[in-house]
Design a protein around this motif. Structure first.
Motif, PDB file in Angstrom:
ATOM      1  N   GLY A  32     -34.742 -23.883  -9.437  1.00  0.00           N
ATOM      2  CA  GLY A  32     -35.849 -24.749  -9.017  1.00  0.00           C
ATOM      3  C   GLY A  32     -36.840 -23.938  -8.210  1.00  0.00           C
ATOM      4  N   ARG A  33     -36.351 -23.352  -7.134  1.00  0.00           N
ATOM      5  CA  ARG A  33     -37.191 -22.421  -6.372  1.00  0.00           C
ATOM      6  C   ARG A  33     -37.070 -21.038  -6.998  1.00  0.00           C
ATOM      7  NH1 ARG A  33     -34.260 -19.761  -2.040  1.00  0.00           N
ATOM      8  NH2 ARG A  33     -32.024 -20.185  -2.203  1.00  0.00           N
ATOM      9  N   LEU A  34     -38.018 -20.148  -6.660  1.00  0.00           N
ATOM     10  CA  LEU A  34     -38.055 -18.826  -7.267  1.00  0.00           C
ATOM     11  C   LEU A  34     -37.146 -17.852  -6.522  1.00  0.00           C
ATOM     12  CD1 LEU A  34     -41.859 -18.693  -8.073  1.00  0.00           C
ATOM     13  CD2 LEU A  34     -39.975 -18.785  -9.721  1.00  0.00           C
ATOM     14  N   ALA A  35     -35.865 -18.130  -6.556  1.00  0.00           N
ATOM     15  CA  ALA A  35     -34.861 -17.275  -5.932  1.00  0.00           C
ATOM     16  C   ALA A  35     -33.578 -17.393  -6.727  1.00  0.00           C
ATOM     17  CB  ALA A  35     -34.628 -17.673  -4.477  1.00  0.00           C
ATOM     18  N   THR A  36     -32.880 -16.269  -6.853  1.00  0.00           N
ATOM     19  CA  THR A  36     -31.620 -16.270  -7.586  1.00  0.00           C
ATOM     20  C   THR A  36     -30.785 -15.095  -7.118  1.00  0.00           C
ATOM     21  OG1 THR A  36     -30.655 -16.472  -9.801  1.00  0.00           O
ATOM     22  CG2 THR A  36     -32.402 -14.838  -9.513  1.00  0.00           C
ATOM     23  N   SER A  37     -29.584 -14.972  -7.624  1.00  0.00           N
ATOM     24  CA  SER A  37     -28.692 -13.881  -7.234  1.00  0.00           C
ATOM     25  C   SER A  37     -28.753 -12.744  -8.242  1.00  0.00           C
ATOM     26  CB  SER A  37     -27.253 -14.384  -7.132  1.00  0.00           C
ATOM     27  OG  SER A  37     -26.764 -14.729  -8.410  1.00  0.00           O
ATOM     28  N   ALA A  38     -28.393 -11.552  -7.778  1.00  0.00           N
ATOM     29  CA  ALA A  38     -28.333 -10.401  -8.678  1.00  0.00           C
ATOM     30  C   ALA A  38     -27.299 -10.631  -9.772  1.00  0.00           C
ATOM     31  CB  ALA A  38     -28.010  -9.138  -7.883  1.00  0.00           C
ATOM     32  N   ALA A  39     -26.224 -11.348  -9.438  1.00  0.00           N
ATOM     33  CA  ALA A  39     -25.190 -11.637 -10.437  1.00  0.00           C
ATOM     34  C   ALA A  39     -25.736 -12.508 -11.562  1.00  0.00           C
ATOM     35  CB  ALA A  39     -24.001 -12.323  -9.764  1.00  0.00           C
ATOM     36  N   THR A  40     -26.584 -13.475 -11.213  1.00  0.00           N
ATOM     37  CA  THR A  40     -27.194 -14.331 -12.233  1.00  0.00           C
ATOM     38  C   THR A  40     -28.125 -13.527 -13.122  1.00  0.00           C
ATOM     39  OG1 THR A  40     -27.043 -16.267 -10.783  1.00  0.00           O
ATOM     40  CG2 THR A  40     -28.591 -16.393 -12.616  1.00  0.00           C
ATOM     41  N   VAL A  41     -28.918 -12.640 -12.503  1.00  0.00           N
ATOM     42  CA  VAL A  41     -29.805 -11.772 -13.280  1.00  0.00           C
ATOM     43  C   VAL A  41     -28.991 -10.905 -14.227  1.00  0.00           C
ATOM     44  CG1 VAL A  41     -31.479  -9.889 -13.175  1.00  0.00           C
ATOM     45  CG2 VAL A  41     -31.582 -11.740 -11.495  1.00  0.00           C
TER      46      VAL A  41
END
Length: 218
Positions: free
Chosen positions: A67-76
């Protein structure tokens, strides 16, 4: 003429109505109102910028922003591995992490090992971001000299290429949009004269500098 390439867009959730969208896979759990979120808006603008230069390009969406523009390196990293296993010819990332985790680096390597092109946005200022700073990635930053249909050969430590960053005040602009314009140019070249021909003809060479007459080549 070769068919328009499939582009793996790793970003926010693309609406089903997105022109050229072949399929979408959600790598993360989306917010209940993700369709109205900054992540969905960002993804839609990036998709539009890609197709501005390659209207026939097909998109494979990998949602990494809930939703917001943030995520984890694992997701990437998960998204990169999925993109590597897909039929996409180009993988696009209009975002950057401050550090390259081993998992993210492995994801980048998986994409490049398949022979796919990996394009990522690189900010003009500040420290390097990943995946743009990973070896073999086509790193792109904004270059105000470029129109949406142009690209530049910058050969800078943080970005080899430049492209149109969009208009001042636009909802999405800067390196994110520049990388999308560049990916569209790559996709168009794949379906026309070929990448080698495109990469021999930059509109500008050398870094951008601001003078009395506006942006110029250094």
């Amino acid at each position: 003429m070769p068919p328009a390439p499939l582009i793996a867009l790793i970003d926010g959730p693309l609406p089903a109505s997105t022109p050229g969208l072949s399929a979408r896979a959600d790598v993360c759990t989306l917010h209940p109102r993700a369709a109205e979120s900054p992540a969905a808006l960002h993804a839609s603008h990036i998709a539009a910028a890609i197709r501005a230069n390659a209207p026939a390009a097909r998109l494979l969406g990998f949602s990494i922003f809930p939703g917001r523009l943030a995520t984890s390196a694992a997701t990437v990293a998960d998204a990169l591995h999925r993109a590597a296993e897909s039929e996409a010819a180009i993988v696009h990332c209009s975002f950057g992490h401050a550090s390259a985790s081993p998992a993210l680096a492995e994801g980048v390597a998986a994409v490049l090992h398949t022979g796919k092109l990996l394009v990522a946005s690189a900010p003009a200022r500040g420290t390097p971001v990943y995946p743009a700073a990973c070896e073999g990635v086509l790193a792109v930053q904004g270059d105000a000299r470029c129109s949406p249909g142009q690209w530049s050969l910058l050969n800078l430590p943080g970005a080899r290429y430049g492209a149109c960053p969009g208009n001042p005040g636009a909802v999405v602009r800067g390196a994110s949009l520049a990388a999308a314009h560049f990916t569209g140019l790559l996709a168009r070249a794949c379906a026309q004269d070929g990448l080698e021909s495109m990469l021999q003809t930059p509109a500008f060479t050398g870094r951008e500098r601001i003078g009395a007459g506006g942006p110029q080549a250094a």
